[in-house]
Design a protein around this motif. Structure first.
Motif, short mmCIF file in Angstrom:
data_model
loop_
_atom_site.label_atom_id
_atom_site.label_comp_id
_atom_site.label_asym_id
_atom_site.label_seq_id
_atom_site.Cartn_x
_atom_site.Cartn_y
_atom_site.Cartn_z
N ARG A 92 35.17 36.98 43.63
CA ARG A 92 35.89 36.07 42.75
C ARG A 92 35.27 36.68 41.32
O ARG A 92 35.95 36.97 40.37
CB ARG A 92 35.96 34.69 42.64
CG ARG A 92 37.03 34.14 43.58
CD ARG A 92 37.02 32.62 43.93
NE ARG A 92 38.09 32.11 44.48
CZ ARG A 92 38.11 32.22 45.97
NH1 ARG A 92 37.33 33.02 46.56
NH2 ARG A 92 39.21 31.85 46.30
N LEU A 93 33.97 36.70 41.29
CA LEU A 93 33.35 37.00 40.05
C LEU A 93 33.49 38.53 39.62
O LEU A 93 33.26 39.02 38.64
CB LEU A 93 31.99 36.51 39.93
CG LEU A 93 31.85 34.93 39.97
CD1 LEU A 93 30.28 34.12 40.21
CD2 LEU A 93 32.42 34.37 38.70
N LEU A 94 32.99 39.16 40.77
CA LEU A 94 32.70 40.64 40.44
C LEU A 94 33.93 41.50 41.20
O LEU A 94 33.78 42.87 40.79
CB LEU A 94 31.58 41.13 41.31
CG LEU A 94 30.03 40.38 40.99
CD1 LEU A 94 29.07 40.86 41.89
CD2 LEU A 94 29.79 40.49 39.50
N TRP A 108 28.15 42.38 34.23
CA TRP A 108 29.37 42.36 35.28
C TRP A 108 29.99 40.95 35.30
O TRP A 108 30.89 40.73 36.00
CB TRP A 108 28.55 42.66 36.67
CG TRP A 108 28.28 43.99 37.07
CD1 TRP A 108 28.14 44.96 36.02
CD2 TRP A 108 27.70 44.55 38.23
NE1 TRP A 108 27.81 46.13 36.85
CE2 TRP A 108 27.61 45.75 37.98
CE3 TRP A 108 27.53 44.01 39.43
CZ2 TRP A 108 26.97 46.78 39.05
CZ3 TRP A 108 26.90 44.68 40.53
CH2 TRP A 108 26.82 46.13 40.18
N GLY A 109 29.34 39.87 34.55
CA GLY A 109 30.22 38.60 34.51
C GLY A 109 29.85 37.73 35.70
O GLY A 109 30.31 36.76 35.96
N LEU A 110 28.68 38.08 36.38
CA LEU A 110 27.99 37.30 37.37
C LEU A 110 27.67 35.95 36.78
O LEU A 110 27.33 34.75 37.42
CB LEU A 110 27.02 38.11 38.29
CG LEU A 110 26.68 37.31 39.56
CD1 LEU A 110 27.83 37.36 40.52
CD2 LEU A 110 25.80 38.20 40.33
N ILE A 111 26.99 36.22 35.58
CA ILE A 111 26.09 35.09 35.01
C ILE A 111 26.64 35.06 33.44
O ILE A 111 27.06 35.99 33.14
CB ILE A 111 24.61 35.18 35.09
CG1 ILE A 111 24.25 36.29 34.39
CG2 ILE A 111 24.15 35.15 36.53
CD1 ILE A 111 22.67 36.46 34.39
N TRP A 112 26.09 34.02 32.95
CA TRP A 112 26.55 33.60 31.36
C TRP A 112 25.63 34.92 30.54
O TRP A 112 26.08 35.32 29.81
CB TRP A 112 26.31 32.23 31.01
CG TRP A 112 26.31 31.82 29.68
CD1 TRP A 112 25.55 31.14 28.84
CD2 TRP A 112 27.65 32.07 28.80
NE1 TRP A 112 25.87 31.07 27.58
CE2 TRP A 112 27.20 31.72 27.40
CE3 TRP A 112 28.74 32.89 28.91
CZ2 TRP A 112 28.05 31.82 26.42
CZ3 TRP A 112 29.52 33.11 27.73
CH2 TRP A 112 29.03 32.59 26.51
N THR A 136 30.15 34.33 49.70
CA THR A 136 31.58 35.33 50.08
C THR A 136 32.43 34.94 49.21
O THR A 136 33.60 35.58 49.28
CB THR A 136 31.82 35.16 51.65
OG1 THR A 136 32.02 34.00 52.21
CG2 THR A 136 30.62 35.75 52.37
N TRP A 137 32.46 33.64 48.72
CA TRP A 137 33.51 33.09 48.11
C TRP A 137 33.27 33.44 46.47
O TRP A 137 34.37 34.02 46.02
CB TRP A 137 33.57 31.52 48.17
CG TRP A 137 34.83 30.80 47.59
CD1 TRP A 137 36.16 30.47 48.14
CD2 TRP A 137 35.14 30.25 46.21
NE1 TRP A 137 36.78 29.90 47.38
CE2 TRP A 137 36.29 29.64 46.17
CE3 TRP A 137 33.95 30.34 45.18
CZ2 TRP A 137 36.67 29.08 45.08
CZ3 TRP A 137 34.48 29.64 43.93
CH2 TRP A 137 35.67 29.01 44.02
N ALA A 147 39.60 24.33 39.71
CA ALA A 147 41.03 24.11 40.46
C ALA A 147 41.83 25.24 40.45
O ALA A 147 42.65 25.61 41.40
CB ALA A 147 41.61 22.77 40.10
N ALA A 148 41.59 26.04 39.26
CA ALA A 148 42.50 27.23 39.10
C ALA A 148 42.43 28.48 40.19
O ALA A 148 43.15 29.16 40.23
CB ALA A 148 42.21 27.82 37.64
N ALA A 149 41.39 28.27 41.02
CA ALA A 149 40.87 29.37 42.01
C ALA A 149 42.00 29.17 42.96
O ALA A 149 42.37 30.36 43.72
CB ALA A 149 39.44 29.07 42.70
#
Ligand code: T3D
Length: 267
Positions: free
Chosen positions: A158-160, A183-187, A153-154, A223-225
């Motif tokens: 953030r990724l999608l 979708w940018g979920l994985i590399w 849930t975190w 840390a940027a999160a």
């Protein structure tokens, strides 16, 4: 040093890469307590042993990890009392996620097949995720009345973004590797037969890198999160100071000036 095939996690260390292979293939590498403990022990070794400079996490057989072993949650065997799942999250899943996130070495995940429930979110908490084209990511929790755990849930919103995160978690729709990459979920999505070689090549490249700088880079991005820009600028100042004191930095600059490849020793 490969362990025997009945171990729930196979462990080997080669050229700075600690390979951890989830090994309950007949259960699609779903988690029982034994596999939790074995995986944590492998990660402890990665934390404590300076010879380990990158970790490669993957699964044996046709699956990556199907989350919690539901055989251990059979309500018909519990005498009518509901299990305290919060306790198992606290004892096993949360410490696992925290350990991967705090490890100051890159963790590569090679998702070799289906990744469901906590298995999907375990993959997503790793630093770089490659997946076989045939792999699927399934937020299976809603099918059995649970909420996503292991940081799902975190990481998913953030990724999608919320729209895709909610649709995936509420419907448990499988997401294929190619879409996950788009979708940018994985590399990256990789041909099935190339996955292990590609993942190992990437892990070896990182294991030969400037370990301190890579570890601090990982933590800085994380840390940027939660940091503001000002907090992040201060963090960059402090950690650049630290990276600048490493022998690998001196070697990197000297190698550039000498026009030769750098030889990083991880210190
Ligand atoms: O409990 C707590 O501590 C709280 C924490 C929870 C964390 C969670 O992860 S909750 C979510 C648990 N996981 C699931 O709900 C996923 C269950 N599995 C599936 O939905 C499907 O197996 C898959 C979609 C992952 C794969 O489907 P498919 O058709 O490719 O394979 P299959 O035939 O379903 O599974 C193959 C075998 O693995 C099968 O055993 P069998 O019949 O050949 O003897 C199946 O029972 C077994 N298996 C797969 N997943 C699990 C499992 N056995 C136990 N637990 C599993 N999670």
């Amino acid at each position: 040093m490969e362990q025997s095939s009945h171990d729930t996690v196979l462990v080997s260390l080669e050229q700075g890469v600690l390979r951890l292979t989830l090994n309950r293939p007949d259960k699609l590498n779903s988690f029982n307590e034994d596999m939790h403990l074995a995986l944590r022990a492998g990660l402890d070794r990665a934390e404590q042993n300076s010879a380990v400079r990158a970790v490669l996490l993957t699964g044996a057989g046709r699956g990556f990890c199907a989350g919690q072993d539901l055989g251990d949650r059979d309500p018909r065997k519990s005498g009518g009392s509901a299990p305290d799942l919060g306790a198992t999250i606290e004892k096993f899943y949360n410490p696992l996620v925290r350990q991967i996130r705090r490890l100051e070495k890159p963790v590569i995940c090679a998702v070799n097949g289906v990744a469901a429930g906590a298995g999907a979110n375990l993959a997503l908490v790793c630093d770089i995720v490659l997946a076989a084209r045939s792999a699927r990511f399934i937020q299976a929790f809603s099918k059995i009345g649970l909420v996503p755990d292991s940081g799902g849930t975190w990481s998913l919103p953030r990724l999608l973004g919320e729209a895709r995160a909610k649709a995936l978690t509420l419907t448990a729709a499988p997401l294929n590797a190619e879409t996950a990459a788009d979708w940018g979920l994985i590399w990256r999505a990789v041909d099935d037969e190339a996955l292990q070689d590609e993942a190992l090549k990437l892990a070896q490249q990182l294991a030969q890198g400037p370990t301190r700088g890579l570890g601090l880079t990982k933590l800085a991005i994380q840390a940027a999160a939660t940091n503001s820009l000002d907090q992040q600028l201060e963090l960059e100042r402090d950690w650049q100071r630290e990276a600048g004191r490493s022998q690998d930095y001196a070697e990197g600059v000297a190698a550039f000036l000498d026009k030769r490849p750098a030889v990083f020793k991880g210190n």
